[in-house]
Motif scaffolding. Structure first.
Motif, PDB file in Angstrom:
ATOM      1  N   THR A 152       0.804  -1.223   0.000  1.00 43.02           N
ATOM      2  CA  THR A 152       0.000   0.000   0.000  1.00 43.02           C
ATOM      3  C   THR A 152       0.833   1.268   0.000  1.00 43.02           C
ATOM      4  O   THR A 152       0.321   2.334   0.245  1.00 43.02           O
ATOM      5  N   ALA A 153       2.126   1.134  -0.311  1.00 40.84           N
ATOM      6  CA  ALA A 153       2.940   2.344  -0.423  1.00 40.84           C
ATOM      7  C   ALA A 153       2.444   3.150  -1.618  1.00 40.84           C
ATOM      8  O   ALA A 153       2.413   2.651  -2.738  1.00 40.84           O
ATOM      9  N   GLY A 154       1.998   4.365  -1.358  1.00 39.73           N
ATOM     10  CA  GLY A 154       1.549   5.250  -2.429  1.00 39.73           C
ATOM     11  C   GLY A 154       0.283   4.782  -3.123  1.00 39.73           C
ATOM     12  O   GLY A 154       0.132   4.940  -4.324  1.00 39.73           O
ATOM     13  N   VAL A 155      -0.633   4.187  -2.358  1.00 35.71           N
ATOM     14  CA  VAL A 155      -1.844   3.655  -2.957  1.00 35.71           C
ATOM     15  C   VAL A 155      -3.048   4.405  -2.387  1.00 35.71           C
ATOM     16  O   VAL A 155      -3.064   4.750  -1.208  1.00 35.71           O
ATOM     17  N   ASP A 156      -4.038   4.696  -3.232  1.00 35.50           N
ATOM     18  CA  ASP A 156      -5.174   5.467  -2.717  1.00 35.50           C
ATOM     19  C   ASP A 156      -6.141   4.582  -1.911  1.00 35.50           C
ATOM     20  O   ASP A 156      -6.046   3.359  -1.917  1.00 35.50           O
ATOM     21  N   VAL A 157      -7.064   5.255  -1.250  1.00 30.77           N
ATOM     22  CA  VAL A 157      -7.953   4.575  -0.313  1.00 30.77           C
ATOM     23  C   VAL A 157      -8.754   3.469  -0.991  1.00 30.77           C
ATOM     24  O   VAL A 157      -8.890   2.373  -0.463  1.00 30.77           O
ATOM     25  N   GLU A 158      -9.233   3.776  -2.187  1.00 29.79           N
ATOM     26  CA  GLU A 158     -10.108   2.833  -2.877  1.00 29.79           C
ATOM     27  C   GLU A 158      -9.365   1.540  -3.212  1.00 29.79           C
ATOM     28  O   GLU A 158      -9.857   0.442  -2.974  1.00 29.79           O
ATOM     29  N   LEU A 159      -8.157   1.708  -3.736  1.00 31.49           N
ATOM     30  CA  LEU A 159      -7.374   0.538  -4.098  1.00 31.49           C
ATOM     31  C   LEU A 159      -7.030  -0.276  -2.859  1.00 31.49           C
ATOM     32  O   LEU A 159      -7.072  -1.498  -2.863  1.00 31.49           O
ATOM     33  N   ARG A 160      -6.729   0.456  -1.792  1.00 31.10           N
ATOM     34  CA  ARG A 160      -6.389  -0.213  -0.556  1.00 31.10           C
ATOM     35  C   ARG A 160      -7.546  -1.083  -0.081  1.00 31.10           C
ATOM     36  O   ARG A 160      -7.354  -2.225   0.314  1.00 31.10           O
ATOM     37  N   ARG A 161      -8.755  -0.520  -0.192  1.00 31.45           N
ATOM     38  CA  ARG A 161      -9.942  -1.252   0.231  1.00 31.45           C
ATOM     39  C   ARG A 161     -10.138  -2.488  -0.650  1.00 31.45           C
ATOM     40  O   ARG A 161     -10.332  -3.587  -0.167  1.00 31.45           O
ATOM     41  N   ASP A 162     -10.038  -2.271  -1.977  1.00 34.08           N
ATOM     42  CA  ASP A 162     -10.175  -3.392  -2.918  1.00 34.08           C
ATOM     43  C   ASP A 162      -9.157  -4.477  -2.621  1.00 34.08           C
ATOM     44  O   ASP A 162      -9.458  -5.665  -2.652  1.00 34.08           O
ATOM     45  N   MET A 163      -7.946  -3.999  -2.326  1.00 37.79           N
ATOM     46  CA  MET A 163      -6.868  -4.941  -2.123  1.00 37.79           C
ATOM     47  C   MET A 163      -7.132  -5.811  -0.897  1.00 37.79           C
ATOM     48  O   MET A 163      -6.948  -7.020  -0.942  1.00 37.79           O
ATOM     49  N   TRP A 164      -7.576  -5.176   0.186  1.00 41.63           N
ATOM     50  CA  TRP A 164      -7.856  -5.959   1.388  1.00 41.63           C
ATOM     51  C   TRP A 164      -9.028  -6.891   1.193  1.00 41.63           C
ATOM     52  O   TRP A 164      -9.069  -7.981   1.739  1.00 41.63           O
ATOM     53  N   GLU A 165      -9.953  -6.448   0.352  1.00 40.43           N
ATOM     54  CA  GLU A 165     -11.083  -7.306  -0.018  1.00 40.43           C
ATOM     55  C   GLU A 165     -10.559  -8.588  -0.668  1.00 40.43           C
ATOM     56  O   GLU A 165     -10.926  -9.694  -0.295  1.00 40.43           O
ATOM     57  N   VAL A 166      -9.671  -8.389  -1.639  1.00 39.76           N
ATOM     58  CA  VAL A 166      -9.102  -9.527  -2.354  1.00 39.76           C
ATOM     59  C   VAL A 166      -8.311 -10.419  -1.394  1.00 39.76           C
ATOM     60  O   VAL A 166      -8.426 -11.645  -1.415  1.00 39.76           O
ATOM     61  N   VAL A 167      -7.524  -9.770  -0.530  1.00 37.36           N
ATOM     62  CA  VAL A 167      -6.700 -10.535   0.411  1.00 37.36           C
ATOM     63  C   VAL A 167      -7.576 -11.380   1.320  1.00 37.36           C
ATOM     64  O   VAL A 167      -7.301 -12.553   1.547  1.00 37.36           O
ATOM     65  N   ARG A 168      -8.666 -10.801   1.802  1.00 41.07           N
ATOM     66  CA  ARG A 168      -9.571 -11.566   2.666  1.00 41.07           C
ATOM     67  C   ARG A 168     -10.169 -12.739   1.911  1.00 41.07           C
ATOM     68  O   ARG A 168     -10.244 -13.849   2.430  1.00 41.07           O
ATOM     69  N   GLY A 169     -10.582 -12.476   0.669  1.00 43.53           N
ATOM     70  CA  GLY A 169     -11.146 -13.548  -0.168  1.00 43.53           C
ATOM     71  C   GLY A 169     -10.148 -14.681  -0.353  1.00 43.53           C
ATOM     72  O   GLY A 169     -10.500 -15.862  -0.257  1.00 43.53           O
ATOM     73  N   LEU A 170      -8.901 -14.298  -0.615  1.00 39.58           N
ATOM     74  CA  LEU A 170      -7.866 -15.308  -0.835  1.00 39.58           C
ATOM     75  C   LEU A 170      -7.640 -16.125   0.425  1.00 39.58           C
ATOM     76  O   LEU A 170      -7.491 -17.343   0.383  1.00 39.58           O
ATOM     77  N   ARG A 171      -7.633 -15.427   1.529  1.00 38.85           N
ATOM     78  CA  ARG A 171      -7.396 -16.106   2.795  1.00 38.85           C
ATOM     79  C   ARG A 171      -8.492 -17.138   3.041  1.00 38.85           C
ATOM     80  O   ARG A 171      -8.227 -18.245   3.489  1.00 38.85           O
ATOM     81  N   GLN A 172      -9.719 -16.727   2.696  1.00 46.01           N
ATOM     82  CA  GLN A 172     -10.828 -17.655   2.885  1.00 46.01           C
ATOM     83  C   GLN A 172     -10.692 -18.896   2.020  1.00 46.01           C
ATOM     84  O   GLN A 172     -11.101 -19.977   2.407  1.00 46.01           O
ATOM     85  N   SER A 173     -10.098 -18.707   0.848  1.00 46.52           N
ATOM     86  CA  SER A 173      -9.921 -19.872  -0.023  1.00 46.52           C
ATOM     87  C   SER A 173      -8.649 -20.636   0.333  1.00 46.52           C
ATOM     88  O   SER A 173      -8.246 -21.543  -0.381  1.00 46.52           O
ATOM     89  N   GLY A 174      -8.003 -20.255   1.424  1.00 41.33           N
ATOM     90  CA  GLY A 174      -6.897 -21.060   1.933  1.00 41.33           C
ATOM     91  C   GLY A 174      -5.518 -20.576   1.556  1.00 41.33           C
ATOM     92  O   GLY A 174      -4.523 -21.232   1.850  1.00 41.33           O
ATOM     93  N   VAL A 175      -5.428 -19.424   0.868  1.00 45.04           N
ATOM     94  CA  VAL A 175      -4.118 -18.905   0.467  1.00 45.04           C
ATOM     95  C   VAL A 175      -3.436 -18.248   1.670  1.00 45.04           C
ATOM     96  O   VAL A 175      -4.067 -17.532   2.438  1.00 45.04           O
ATOM     97  N   THR A 176      -2.165 -18.532   1.826  1.00 47.92           N
ATOM     98  CA  THR A 176      -1.378 -17.903   2.881  1.00 47.92           C
ATOM     99  C   THR A 176      -0.871 -16.557   2.349  1.00 47.92           C
ATOM    100  O   THR A 176      -0.439 -16.470   1.207  1.00 47.92           O
TER     101      THR A 176
END
Lengths: 253, 310
Positions: free
Chosen positions: B163-187
């Motif tokens: 998130t270095a130099g990333v805007d709020v929206e992208l940050r939110r999207d990114m964490w969304e994706v990260v949470r989704g990945l985590r749920q599917s078992g990705v470390t």
């Protein structure tokens, strides 16, 4: 062997040259054709035959070789230098592929381009000057081996170069002079004895000579020596590349 | 408990110039967790990630990814890993679709347009799939790098300073994706120097400093023991001493009685503690014209941490 990865690298490299078709295809074909027009048709008709071959026809193998060498080196060197320069090489280095597969992808694509260019220029040459090819299979063998060897050399240069200047340095300051002095435009028998000896240290002499043999059945040195030399160059290039990946030179700190 | 997805033992890295970037790292990453690697610039975060991903040769020690050695069995190890680098790098002239498909092929996976489409849609890149990378903004390029890393369906995803130099929206999207990945078992392993980020996302936190792993702890424990918050009330009328009604609170007066300062643990924020306090301040007849809160930064946590452990 991870064929999918090799194919992916190869296709991406080929796609890159299709995107820049003017620079990577049209420009070398055009500039080589200019030689045929000037030295073959225009001036060539006023120059006497060399070893019984009209001058225009005599220079065809050498000119194709000139184009083949410079294009192989610049294609392959740019292919690996650009991802290093942009930083996107991280992806290639972190992918589950071996050094051999990386080389196959990059060098395979660069050599393919050079071979295709060589054949296009050969076809173009026949529009300007009449010539024959006595040993077509030998001709193809030389075309392929030379394209591969000098693409390997280009790959080494692309890794060694730390800026655009060095990238241009070898093709401009080494390959082109060696080709001009390597019997592209003359038979080395036409040189004074001392220079004939000096010339034998020029690796390009063996390439041009062997290639010319496949056209007209005669060369400055035996065709087998030519073939042996090109295989030797290829072996040297492979050893250097092996050492590069082993040590991580300029790729992996 | 199952074997760790990443197992680092005695890992060192000495660069050619003699710089010791990693001084014997031991680290186990649990399968399916979100792990944050914290540390100041130059601490060795990127070097550690780069060694695991195959970008930097280790000097000694060993790393196993899902049981596969990163050197002897590099194909198996690397095919499990996706890496999003810190710097924005890309083949400027190819399109989003091509570059993401390229990544999948490069990792030896057969073509799967449906998966590429899914990844692009997740990262809001679908509309841009035919755009050339050079025409994209910095934030979009970062999305592309994430898409590239996900193209071959990795089991472990490394996000280096995502998130270095990333805007709020992208940050939110990114964490969304990260949470989704985590749920599917990705470390997921991320490096950052923003404490909020680690706080929001990670389950465990490792702190690296000058090439050494100073600690590895569950986030809750770390935040409770190290995080500090501070609420300052700027008063209308200066107080000479704390009113009786507020004596049970650990309050201090500052600024010649013009300010009331309340320090509390980062772990027990919320829960109405602040609201209760403000209610009591009001009931005590104290009026204030302004207030502000501050949270101890990673910088401060570091200082504390380093003091504590040495």
């Amino acid at each position: 062997m991870n064929l999918t990865s090799v194919k992916t690298l190869y296709r991406a490299e080929m796609a890159r040259s299709l995107r820049t078709i003017l620079q990577s295809v049209v420009s070398p074909v055009l500039s080589t054709s200019l030689y045929f027009v000037v030295f073959g048709s225009a001036i060539g008709s006023r120059i006497s035959e060399v070893e019984g071959i009209p001058y225009g026809a005599f220079i065809v193998p050498g000119l194709i070789m000139l184009m083949l060498l410079t294009q192989s080196v610049s294609n392959a060197s740019f292919g690996i230098f650009f991802p290093r320069f942009s930083g996107s090489v991280y992806e290639i280095l972190s992918a589950p592929i071996s050094p051999l597969e990386i080389v196959l992808g990059f060098v395979g694509a660069a050599a393919t381009k050079s071979i295709v260019l060589g054949l296009i220029v050969l076809g173009t040459a026949s529009l300007f000057v009449p010539f024959t090819i006595e040993h077509p299979l030998m001709m193809l063998l030389f075309l392929v081996l030379t394209a591969l060897t000098f693409s390997l050399l280009g790959f080494i240069i692309g890794i060694w170069a730390d800026g655009f200047e060095k990238l241009q340095l070898v093709p401009l300051l080494v390959i082109t002079p060696l080709t001009f002095l390597g019997g592209t435009f003359y038979s080395i028998d036409m040189l004074p004895p001392l220079w004939q000896t000096v010339t034998l240290f020029n690796p390009v002499v063996y390439l041009v000579s062997g290639f010319r043999y496949s056209f007209y059945g005669l060369g400055d040195v035996s065709v087998w020596i030519s073939l042996g030399m090109i295989l030797l160059f290829m072996a040297v290039a492979l050893v250097v590349i092996h050492a590069i990946f082993r040590s991580g030179y300029r790729l992996k700190p | 408990m199952s074997a760790p997805i990443i197992d680092v033992k005695g890992l060192t890295k000495v660069y050619n110039g003699g710089f010791e970037a990693l001084k014997g790292i031991d680290l186990e990453i649990r399968r399916g967790e979100i792990f944050a690697l914290l540390g100041p610039n130059g601490a060795g975060k990127t070097t550690l990630i780069s060694v695991i991903c195959g970008l930097v040769n280790p000097s000694s020690g060993r790393v196993l990814v899902d049981g596969h050695d990163i050197l002897d069995d590099f194909r198996a190890a690397r095919s499990r890993i996706g890496l999003v680098p810190q710097e924005l790098t890309s083949e400027a002239f190819s399109t989003v679709w091509d570059t993401v498909s390229f990544s999948r092929g490069l990792f030896g996976k057969p073509k799967d347009p449906a998966h590429i489409e899914k990844v692009l849609r997740q990262l809001s890149l679908w509309e841009k799939r035919k755009n050339r990378l050079i025409t994209l903004s910095g934030g979009m390029k970062r999305r592309v790098l994430i898409a590239k890393a996900l193209a071959h369906e990795p089991q472990v995803l490394f996000l280096d300073e995502p998130t270095a130099g990333v805007d709020v929206e992208l940050r939110r999207d990114m964490w969304e994706v990260v949470r989704g990945l985590r749920q599917s078992g990705v470390t997921i392993i991320l490096t950052t120097h923003y404490i909020e980020e680690a706080e929001e996302m990670a389950e465990r936190i490792g702190v690296i400093r000058a090439g050494e792993l100073v600690l590895v702890e569950d986030k809750q424990t770390l935040m409770a023991s190290l995080g500090r918050k501070e609420l300052t009330l700027h008063l209308r009328e200066p107080l000479s001493q704390l009113p009786e009604a507020l004596a049970h609170r650990s309050l201090t007066l500052a600024d010649d009685g013009h300010a009331l300062v309340y320090r509390y643990d980062g772990a027990d924020d919320g829960e109405g503690a602040i609201a209760d306090l403000l209610g009591e301040v009001d009931a005590a007849g104290i009026t204030f014209k302004d207030l502000h809160t501050r949270q101890s930064s990673l910088e401060e946590i570091f200082v504390n941490l380093v003091k504590e452990r040495t």
